[in-house]
Scaffold this motif. Structure first.
Motif, PDB file in Angstrom:
ATOM      1  N   LEU A   1     -13.143  35.943 -32.099  1.00  0.00           N
ATOM      2  CA  LEU A   1     -12.793  36.906 -31.063  1.00  0.00           C
ATOM      3  C   LEU A   1     -13.146  36.381 -29.669  1.00  0.00           C
ATOM      4  O   LEU A   1     -12.393  36.586 -28.702  1.00  0.00           O
ATOM      5  CB  LEU A   1     -13.488  38.240 -31.318  1.00  0.00           C
ATOM      6  CG  LEU A   1     -13.010  39.023 -32.548  1.00  0.00           C
ATOM      7  CD1 LEU A   1     -13.779  40.335 -32.674  1.00  0.00           C
ATOM      8  CD2 LEU A   1     -11.515  39.299 -32.487  1.00  0.00           C
ATOM      9  N   ARG A   2     -14.284  35.716 -29.548  1.00  0.00           N
ATOM     10  CA  ARG A   2     -14.654  35.157 -28.250  1.00  0.00           C
ATOM     11  C   ARG A   2     -13.657  34.102 -27.797  1.00  0.00           C
ATOM     12  O   ARG A   2     -13.286  34.042 -26.622  1.00  0.00           O
ATOM     13  CB  ARG A   2     -16.070  34.567 -28.307  1.00  0.00           C
ATOM     14  CG  ARG A   2     -17.162  35.612 -28.157  1.00  0.00           C
ATOM     15  CD  ARG A   2     -18.542  34.976 -28.143  1.00  0.00           C
ATOM     16  NE  ARG A   2     -19.543  35.911 -27.642  1.00  0.00           N
ATOM     17  CZ  ARG A   2     -20.837  35.639 -27.540  1.00  0.00           C
ATOM     18  NH1 ARG A   2     -21.291  34.448 -27.925  1.00  0.00           N
ATOM     19  NH2 ARG A   2     -21.689  36.539 -27.072  1.00  0.00           N
TER      20      ARG A   2
ATOM     21  N   GLU B   1     -10.614  34.050 -28.431  1.00  0.00           N
ATOM     22  CA  GLU B   1      -9.362  34.733 -28.106  1.00  0.00           C
ATOM     23  C   GLU B   1      -9.525  35.732 -26.954  1.00  0.00           C
ATOM     24  O   GLU B   1      -8.539  36.368 -26.548  1.00  0.00           O
ATOM     25  CB  GLU B   1      -8.847  35.471 -29.344  1.00  0.00           C
ATOM     26  CG  GLU B   1      -8.514  34.553 -30.519  1.00  0.00           C
ATOM     27  CD  GLU B   1      -8.234  35.304 -31.798  1.00  0.00           C
ATOM     28  OE1 GLU B   1      -8.427  36.543 -31.812  1.00  0.00           O
ATOM     29  OE2 GLU B   1      -7.825  34.673 -32.788  1.00  0.00           O
TER      30      GLU B   1
ATOM     31  N   ARG C   1     -11.145  38.589 -27.086  1.00  0.00           N
ATOM     32  CA  ARG C   1     -10.941  39.924 -27.632  1.00  0.00           C
ATOM     33  C   ARG C   1     -12.272  40.575 -28.012  1.00  0.00           C
ATOM     34  O   ARG C   1     -13.307  39.918 -28.062  1.00  0.00           O
ATOM     35  CB  ARG C   1     -10.025  39.855 -28.856  1.00  0.00           C
ATOM     36  CG  ARG C   1      -8.621  39.353 -28.540  1.00  0.00           C
ATOM     37  CD  ARG C   1      -7.872  39.018 -29.799  1.00  0.00           C
ATOM     38  NE  ARG C   1      -7.766  40.189 -30.670  1.00  0.00           N
ATOM     39  CZ  ARG C   1      -7.607  40.122 -31.990  1.00  0.00           C
ATOM     40  NH1 ARG C   1      -7.575  38.937 -32.590  1.00  0.00           N
ATOM     41  NH2 ARG C   1      -7.508  41.218 -32.701  1.00  0.00           N
ATOM     42  N   ARG C   2     -12.213  41.886 -28.273  1.00  0.00           N
ATOM     43  CA  ARG C   2     -13.390  42.667 -28.631  1.00  0.00           C
ATOM     44  C   ARG C   2     -13.241  43.207 -30.053  1.00  0.00           C
ATOM     45  O   ARG C   2     -12.137  43.367 -30.563  1.00  0.00           O
ATOM     46  CB  ARG C   2     -13.575  43.846 -27.652  1.00  0.00           C
ATOM     47  CG  ARG C   2     -13.596  43.436 -26.184  1.00  0.00           C
ATOM     48  CD  ARG C   2     -14.850  42.638 -25.868  1.00  0.00           C
ATOM     49  NE  ARG C   2     -14.954  42.343 -24.446  1.00  0.00           N
ATOM     50  CZ  ARG C   2     -14.609  41.193 -23.884  1.00  0.00           C
ATOM     51  NH1 ARG C   2     -14.076  40.221 -24.628  1.00  0.00           N
ATOM     52  NH2 ARG C   2     -14.759  40.986 -22.588  1.00  0.00           N
TER      53      ARG C   2
ATOM     54  N   HIS D   1     -12.361  45.575 -37.143  1.00  0.00           N
ATOM     55  CA  HIS D   1     -12.755  44.187 -37.366  1.00  0.00           C
ATOM     56  C   HIS D   1     -13.947  44.072 -38.309  1.00  0.00           C
ATOM     57  O   HIS D   1     -14.171  43.022 -38.924  1.00  0.00           O
ATOM     58  CB  HIS D   1     -13.114  43.527 -36.030  1.00  0.00           C
ATOM     59  CG  HIS D   1     -11.981  43.521 -35.056  1.00  0.00           C
ATOM     60  ND1 HIS D   1     -11.779  44.545 -34.160  1.00  0.00           N
ATOM     61  CD2 HIS D   1     -10.989  42.632 -34.853  1.00  0.00           C
ATOM     62  CE1 HIS D   1     -10.706  44.281 -33.429  1.00  0.00           C
ATOM     63  NE2 HIS D   1     -10.209  43.130 -33.823  1.00  0.00           N
TER      64      HIS D   1
ATOM     65  N   ALA E   1     -14.611  48.286 -23.265  1.00  0.00           N
ATOM     66  CA  ALA E   1     -14.136  46.993 -23.760  1.00  0.00           C
ATOM     67  C   ALA E   1     -14.469  45.834 -22.825  1.00  0.00           C
ATOM     68  O   ALA E   1     -14.837  44.753 -23.299  1.00  0.00           O
ATOM     69  CB  ALA E   1     -12.632  47.060 -24.030  1.00  0.00           C
TER      70      ALA E   1
ATOM     71  N   ASP F   1     -18.980  43.117 -26.505  1.00  0.00           N
ATOM     72  CA  ASP F   1     -18.276  42.267 -27.461  1.00  0.00           C
ATOM     73  C   ASP F   1     -17.734  43.084 -28.627  1.00  0.00           C
ATOM     74  O   ASP F   1     -16.822  42.647 -29.325  1.00  0.00           O
ATOM     75  CB  ASP F   1     -19.226  41.188 -28.001  1.00  0.00           C
ATOM     76  CG  ASP F   1     -19.673  40.235 -26.908  1.00  0.00           C
ATOM     77  OD1 ASP F   1     -18.842  39.456 -26.418  1.00  0.00           O
ATOM     78  OD2 ASP F   1     -20.860  40.302 -26.532  1.00  0.00           O
TER      79      ASP F   1
ATOM     80  N   THR G   1      -8.363  51.339 -31.745  1.00  0.00           N
ATOM     81  CA  THR G   1      -8.080  49.916 -31.541  1.00  0.00           C
ATOM     82  C   THR G   1      -7.072  49.706 -30.427  1.00  0.00           C
ATOM     83  O   THR G   1      -7.095  48.682 -29.745  1.00  0.00           O
ATOM     84  CB  THR G   1      -7.563  49.249 -32.835  1.00  0.00           C
ATOM     85  OG1 THR G   1      -6.369  49.902 -33.273  1.00  0.00           O
ATOM     86  CG2 THR G   1      -8.608  49.325 -33.928  1.00  0.00           C
TER      87      THR G   1
ATOM     88  N   LEU H   1      -8.559  48.934 -27.166  1.00  0.00           N
ATOM     89  CA  LEU H   1      -8.997  47.549 -26.918  1.00  0.00           C
ATOM     90  C   LEU H   1      -7.894  46.716 -26.277  1.00  0.00           C
ATOM     91  O   LEU H   1      -8.171  45.682 -25.682  1.00  0.00           O
ATOM     92  CB  LEU H   1      -9.403  46.890 -28.234  1.00  0.00           C
ATOM     93  CG  LEU H   1     -10.637  47.445 -28.955  1.00  0.00           C
ATOM     94  CD1 LEU H   1     -10.796  46.725 -30.285  1.00  0.00           C
ATOM     95  CD2 LEU H   1     -11.880  47.283 -28.110  1.00  0.00           C
ATOM     96  N   LYS H   2      -6.662  47.178 -26.410  1.00  0.00           N
ATOM     97  CA  LYS H   2      -5.521  46.354 -25.979  1.00  0.00           C
ATOM     98  C   LYS H   2      -5.072  46.665 -24.561  1.00  0.00           C
ATOM     99  O   LYS H   2      -4.230  45.951 -24.013  1.00  0.00           O
ATOM    100  CB  LYS H   2      -4.353  46.581 -26.940  1.00  0.00           C
ATOM    101  CG  LYS H   2      -4.661  46.271 -28.387  1.00  0.00           C
ATOM    102  CD  LYS H   2      -3.526  46.682 -29.299  1.00  0.00           C
ATOM    103  CE  LYS H   2      -3.885  46.477 -30.761  1.00  0.00           C
ATOM    104  NZ  LYS H   2      -2.810  46.946 -31.671  1.00  0.00           N
TER     105      LYS H   2
END
Length: 273
Positions: free
Chosen positions: A11-12, A14, A16-17, A46, A229, A233, A268, A271-272
């Motif tokens: 995720l890091r 990318e 992302r969280r 996740h 977000a 993380d 989710t 997050l986006k």
């Protein structure tokens, strides 16, 4: 390599969280717990935190405490929970659930009663990747952390807004997997707003540790997820999910699982954006 480490490394890279929903094992029953874990991961979670029911929960508000009580009154035992997870891992040998970490929230009283080595061995063979032990002081955690690491399990410890900074550093240094940052002082539960000082507190903590920092307590909506977000993380959502389970306990399992899955999918999406 431990699935928690693999997840956050990916995720890091990318940018992302992670979203980490919490459910109580055995509420309303263990087949529903297994179905929920599968559904939540399929809908974008996740990692899943599984609460081990305990008669005297330490940091949990009434929603989660009542879910523990419901599970215990049905005779749910630790061995039943581990067997359910072990079977679930075996039945999903391919797909997203294979790589999704599972973490238990468990009282040290349960670990001690089971025996530390036995608990850790049973957890890892069931397919658990880490444990959160909210009633274990950092001063007494070294032995458990060392043994957990030997089993390739991660010991995740909590830091709160009222934790003195010198102690917060000590906790962060004795933690593996990720740091669980409690967003508000007090017990778990849904809240309407996020404390304004939260971002500053987490930013300071980042100067003290390279571990991922996940925020929990009080996160109950996609708006909360969207707001936090950029700060965290990972984000942990518990009471908002457990309350929905309690409200739906007399409905068919398929309907309950879909409803909770829809809610997690909504989270989710936060997050986006």
């Amino acid at each position: 390599m431990n699935r928690i480490d693999v997840l956050f490394n990916r995720l890091r890279s990318e940018g992302r969280r992670a979203l980490m929903p919490f459910i109580t094992a055995g509420d309303p029953d263990l087949p529903t717990t297994a179905a929920l874990i599968t559904e939540l991961v399929a809908r974008g979670a996740h990692m899943v935190e599984v609460g081990i029911p305990y008669s005297d929960p330490i940091a949990d508000g009434p929603v989660i405490a009542e879910s523990y009580h419901r599970a215990l009154t049905k005779g749910i035992k630790l061995s039943h929970i581990f067997q359910t997870i072990r079977t679930l891992r075996a039945e999903t040998a391919t797909g997203t659930l294979t790589v999704a970490p599972l973490v238990t929230m468990v009282s040290y009283s349960i670990i001690h009663k089971q025996g530390v080595d036995r608990y850790l061995r049973d957890a890892v063979t069931a397919g658990i990747d880490g444990l959160i032990v909210p009633d274990l002081p950092v001063e007494e955690s070294e032995s458990l952390c060392r043994k957990a690491t030997a089993f390739d399990l991660r010991l995740i410890q909590l830091i709160t807004p009222t934790t003195p900074r010198t102690r917060a550093v000590q906790i962060a240094r004795s933690t593996t997997g990720f740091v669980y940052y409690v967003s508000v002082a007090g017990i778990t539960g849904e809240r309407k707003s996020i404390p304004p000082e939260l971002a500053e507190n987490v930013a300071w903590l980042r100067t003290q540790t390279d571990l991922p920092i996940c925020i929990g307590f009080g996160i109950s909506s996609a708006d909360h997820v969207k707001e936090l977000a950029p700060v965290a993380d990972g984000l942990i959502v518990g009471s908002a999910i457990v309350r929905r389970l309690a409200d739906a306990e007399n409905r068919h399992r398929t309907e309950i699982v879909k409803e909770i899955g829809d809610f997690v999918a909504e989270l989710t999406n936060g997050l986006k954006t």
